[in-house]
Design a protein around this motif. Sequence first.
Motif, PDB file in Angstrom:
ATOM      1  N   ASN A  36       0.826  -1.213   0.000  1.00  0.00           N
ATOM      2  CA  ASN A  36       0.000   0.000   0.000  1.00  0.00           C
ATOM      3  C   ASN A  36       0.863   1.268   0.000  1.00  0.00           C
ATOM      4  OD1 ASN A  36      -2.537   1.306  -0.057  1.00  0.00           O
ATOM      5  ND2 ASN A  36      -2.392   1.734   2.127  1.00  0.00           N
ATOM      6  N   VAL A  37       1.939   1.221  -0.752  1.00  0.00           N
ATOM      7  CA  VAL A  37       2.783   2.410  -0.931  1.00  0.00           C
ATOM      8  C   VAL A  37       2.915   2.667  -2.436  1.00  0.00           C
ATOM      9  CG1 VAL A  37       4.075   2.170   1.220  1.00  0.00           C
ATOM     10  CG2 VAL A  37       4.884   0.986  -0.828  1.00  0.00           C
ATOM     11  N   GLU A  38       3.465   3.856  -2.772  1.00  0.00           N
ATOM     12  CA  GLU A  38       3.546   4.241  -4.179  1.00  0.00           C
ATOM     13  C   GLU A  38       4.278   3.193  -5.011  1.00  0.00           C
ATOM     14  OE1 GLU A  38       4.379   6.151  -1.680  1.00  0.00           O
ATOM     15  OE2 GLU A  38       3.417   8.115  -1.879  1.00  0.00           O
ATOM     16  N   THR A  39       3.783   2.954  -6.214  1.00  0.00           N
ATOM     17  CA  THR A  39       4.486   2.094  -7.168  1.00  0.00           C
ATOM     18  C   THR A  39       5.802   2.774  -7.551  1.00  0.00           C
ATOM     19  OG1 THR A  39       2.482   1.114  -8.025  1.00  0.00           O
ATOM     20  CG2 THR A  39       4.364   1.160  -9.526  1.00  0.00           C
ATOM     21  N   ILE A  40       6.858   1.972  -7.623  1.00  0.00           N
ATOM     22  CA  ILE A  40       8.178   2.524  -7.932  1.00  0.00           C
ATOM     23  C   ILE A  40       8.253   2.846  -9.429  1.00  0.00           C
ATOM     24  CG2 ILE A  40      10.661   2.001  -7.941  1.00  0.00           C
ATOM     25  CD1 ILE A  40       9.794  -0.071  -5.637  1.00  0.00           C
ATOM     26  N   PRO A  41       8.667   4.059  -9.779  1.00  0.00           N
ATOM     27  CA  PRO A  41       8.777   4.389 -11.204  1.00  0.00           C
ATOM     28  C   PRO A  41       9.680   3.379 -11.917  1.00  0.00           C
ATOM     29  CG  PRO A  41       9.085   6.340  -9.863  1.00  0.00           C
ATOM     30  CD  PRO A  41       9.037   5.181  -8.923  1.00  0.00           C
ATOM     31  N   GLY A  42       9.221   2.911 -13.049  1.00  0.00           N
ATOM     32  CA  GLY A  42      10.018   1.954 -13.816  1.00  0.00           C
ATOM     33  C   GLY A  42       9.504   0.541 -13.704  1.00  0.00           C
ATOM     34  N   THR A  43       8.658   0.274 -12.713  1.00  0.00           N
ATOM     35  CA  THR A  43       8.127  -1.075 -12.578  1.00  0.00           C
ATOM     36  C   THR A  43       6.826  -1.166 -13.383  1.00  0.00           C
ATOM     37  OG1 THR A  43       7.581  -2.803 -10.982  1.00  0.00           O
ATOM     38  CG2 THR A  43       6.821  -0.623 -10.440  1.00  0.00           C
ATOM     39  N   LEU A  44       6.608  -2.325 -14.015  1.00  0.00           N
ATOM     40  CA  LEU A  44       5.408  -2.483 -14.849  1.00  0.00           C
ATOM     41  C   LEU A  44       4.250  -2.964 -13.978  1.00  0.00           C
ATOM     42  CD1 LEU A  44       7.110  -4.234 -17.859  1.00  0.00           C
ATOM     43  CD2 LEU A  44       5.959  -2.039 -17.972  1.00  0.00           C
ATOM     44  N   SER A  45       3.692  -2.052 -13.217  1.00  0.00           N
ATOM     45  CA  SER A  45       2.652  -2.391 -12.247  1.00  0.00           C
ATOM     46  C   SER A  45       1.370  -2.869 -12.928  1.00  0.00           C
ATOM     47  CB  SER A  45       2.345  -1.147 -11.414  1.00  0.00           C
ATOM     48  OG  SER A  45       1.289  -1.401 -10.538  1.00  0.00           O
ATOM     49  N   GLU A  46       0.626  -3.699 -12.226  1.00  0.00           N
ATOM     50  CA  GLU A  46      -0.659  -4.189 -12.739  1.00  0.00           C
ATOM     51  C   GLU A  46      -1.813  -3.538 -11.985  1.00  0.00           C
ATOM     52  OE1 GLU A  46      -1.164  -6.100 -15.256  1.00  0.00           O
ATOM     53  OE2 GLU A  46       0.883  -6.747 -15.676  1.00  0.00           O
ATOM     54  N   ARG A  47      -1.528  -2.523 -11.194  1.00  0.00           N
ATOM     55  CA  ARG A  47      -2.555  -1.939 -10.340  1.00  0.00           C
ATOM     56  C   ARG A  47      -3.630  -1.174 -11.115  1.00  0.00           C
ATOM     57  NH1 ARG A  47       1.155   0.818  -5.588  1.00  0.00           N
ATOM     58  NH2 ARG A  47       0.763  -0.749  -3.988  1.00  0.00           N
ATOM     59  N   GLY A  48      -4.799  -1.020 -10.460  1.00  0.00           N
ATOM     60  CA  GLY A  48      -5.848  -0.165 -10.989  1.00  0.00           C
ATOM     61  C   GLY A  48      -5.823   1.167 -10.250  1.00  0.00           C
ATOM     62  N   CYS A  49      -6.608   2.145 -10.728  1.00  0.00           N
ATOM     63  CA  CYS A  49      -6.568   3.458 -10.088  1.00  0.00           C
ATOM     64  C   CYS A  49      -7.598   3.536  -8.954  1.00  0.00           C
ATOM     65  CB  CYS A  49      -6.796   4.567 -11.108  1.00  0.00           C
ATOM     66  SG  CYS A  49      -8.518   4.747 -11.623  1.00  0.00           S
ATOM     67  N   SER A  50      -7.511   4.604  -8.182  1.00  0.00           N
ATOM     68  CA  SER A  50      -8.358   4.730  -6.984  1.00  0.00           C
ATOM     69  C   SER A  50      -9.838   4.885  -7.343  1.00  0.00           C
ATOM     70  CB  SER A  50      -7.903   5.923  -6.147  1.00  0.00           C
ATOM     71  OG  SER A  50      -6.577   5.718  -5.755  1.00  0.00           O
ATOM     72  N   TYR A  51     -10.119   5.643  -8.397  1.00  0.00           N
ATOM     73  CA  TYR A  51     -11.518   5.790  -8.838  1.00  0.00           C
ATOM     74  C   TYR A  51     -12.096   4.415  -9.178  1.00  0.00           C
ATOM     75  CZ  TYR A  51     -14.577   5.586 -12.891  1.00  0.00           C
ATOM     76  OH  TYR A  51     -15.527   5.193 -13.787  1.00  0.00           O
ATOM     77  N   CYS A  52     -11.290   3.590  -9.841  1.00  0.00           N
ATOM     78  CA  CYS A  52     -11.732   2.252 -10.231  1.00  0.00           C
ATOM     79  C   CYS A  52     -12.097   1.424  -8.996  1.00  0.00           C
ATOM     80  CB  CYS A  52     -10.623   1.580 -11.040  1.00  0.00           C
ATOM     81  SG  CYS A  52     -10.939  -0.139 -11.396  1.00  0.00           S
TER      82      CYS A  52
END
Lengths: 462, 113
Positions: A36-52
Amino acid sequence: MPLQLFKCDEVIPERKKHCYIKMPGEDISDYLPSSNVETIPGTLSERGCSYCGAKLVIGGVLKDTIQMIHGPVGCAYDTWHTKRYTSDNDNFQLKYVWSSDLKEGHIVFGGEKQLKKSIVEAFAEMPHIKRMYIYTTCGTALIGDDPKAVARDVEKELGDVDIFVVECPGFAGVSQSKGHHVLNIAWMNEKVGTVEPEITSDYTINFIGDYNIQGDTFVLEKYFKRLGIQIVGHFTGNATYDQCRSMHRAKLSVVNCSRSAGYIANELKKKYGIPRLDIDTWGFDYTMAGLRKVGIFFGIEDKVEELVAEEMAKYKPKIEWYKERLQGKKMAIWTGGPRLWHWTKAVEDDLGMEVVAMSSKFGHQEDFEKVISRGREGTIYIDDGNELEFFEVLDMVKPDVIFTGPRVGELVKKLHIPYINGHAYHNGPYMGFEGFANMARDMYNATNSPLMKLAANDIRVG
Amino acid sequence: MADKVAELYKFFQQRYLWQFYSRAWDRDENINGILDKLPVIFSGGQPEVADTLKDRAFYAEARIVAMEVTERYPWVKDMDVSQLKSTIDAVKEKIIDVTITKSQNGELNIQNY
């Protein structure tokens, strides 16, 4: 074993804090991945956004509510139809999608007039619907539109409608988890306690954190109805807007997904003294324990035992059949968060399978405490996994089947590894006794289908 | 006794969600509220249950724990009340240590949910 740096992450060493392999003798006070911390720039995250997280997971499930997305049409379209939560009113919530359809001009000159026009138009087109959620999105939050003011204005003008505004643009948090949080707390503060329900039983519950994926809620409703238990507010599977406003009148909150809806259960406990019982609704043994617990709370153990005996007679032989064939199969779970800890022991105890790798997109440390406590030694636990890590994990553990979403599912299909939709299911429901038999069937089909092997054959070389 | 405590602790960690609620005060309340009822239930008695929904919930959780532990670890039936109490107290101490005192969960003491 200390937290792990995968080879693919050597250029982003910060990822080490998010990856863990459990070794004998270790517990959660030794190692706990950062989450539950910021995704590190450069990583290919699979997360969705907060609105979603607010719209797709919780709000959009309501069966009698217009979901007005205040933003560009893509924010509405991309959170429509991808999760198969059905309802008993002909799936109103799946048939339509609503948007204020913002364009550049609105961003420059303000979008409130366009929002008001869209709200009035939606209510006029659907005169039988009197409830609405409005969601802000990144663009409308950045330009400072005030959807609450617009909503109050429309409520006053139309007189018979009720509107709830979720102010959680995509950038509000690090993942969709923020959307769950914002919606829970705002709903509690603004709407719970504003409708008085008709109480028809001495046994009343809120069922919290189930979203009727392919009919899960129908399975649970059937059990509770048979036990004479009234569900005052189901948050939010097959529920109406007003049912969820009356959650303050239940005697007990039964919680399945504590990640997406634990907040409202906690607030109900704090404000109204409604206790919270957490249960696992996936798995044979877990379902039985959950129902028994609720039965003891209301003093209706006999009724529960009757129901359990009947369900076991119907579905236990099926589970035994699948167990014989799934025993020892290796499974990976790469989903949102809670399904990791709901499923890992369920498939191990009930079906003899081994969960060898788990990755969570939006779980908090609380979820990792649960999953590492329940999970096997030698299993890999990852927060916010990236695509290259998935490739490396596959080489390390070679799973027979992977539960994940369609996005990562496409990736593993190309590697000829069977995947099952871990979010919206293949052929659900998956909850309860019958649901777990469905889940076992889907795993059996996935691991025994010749398709993946055939797909790997290059027919050009004979 | 140490072996039995370790066995029970491992089972509790794997099985029960009430020790992992979101905040330290919820965990503390649950662990004490549920485990304090256990020795009496194990020895076949009826623990004191206050006339509140909260205590009824603790009782429901405790009854399930007792049922599942007795099924899996039949040796609890051979213990007297004082042995049961000291065993459960030791398990409780370990759970509190791991899930609250030494927990690395950064959200445990945030004031709001």
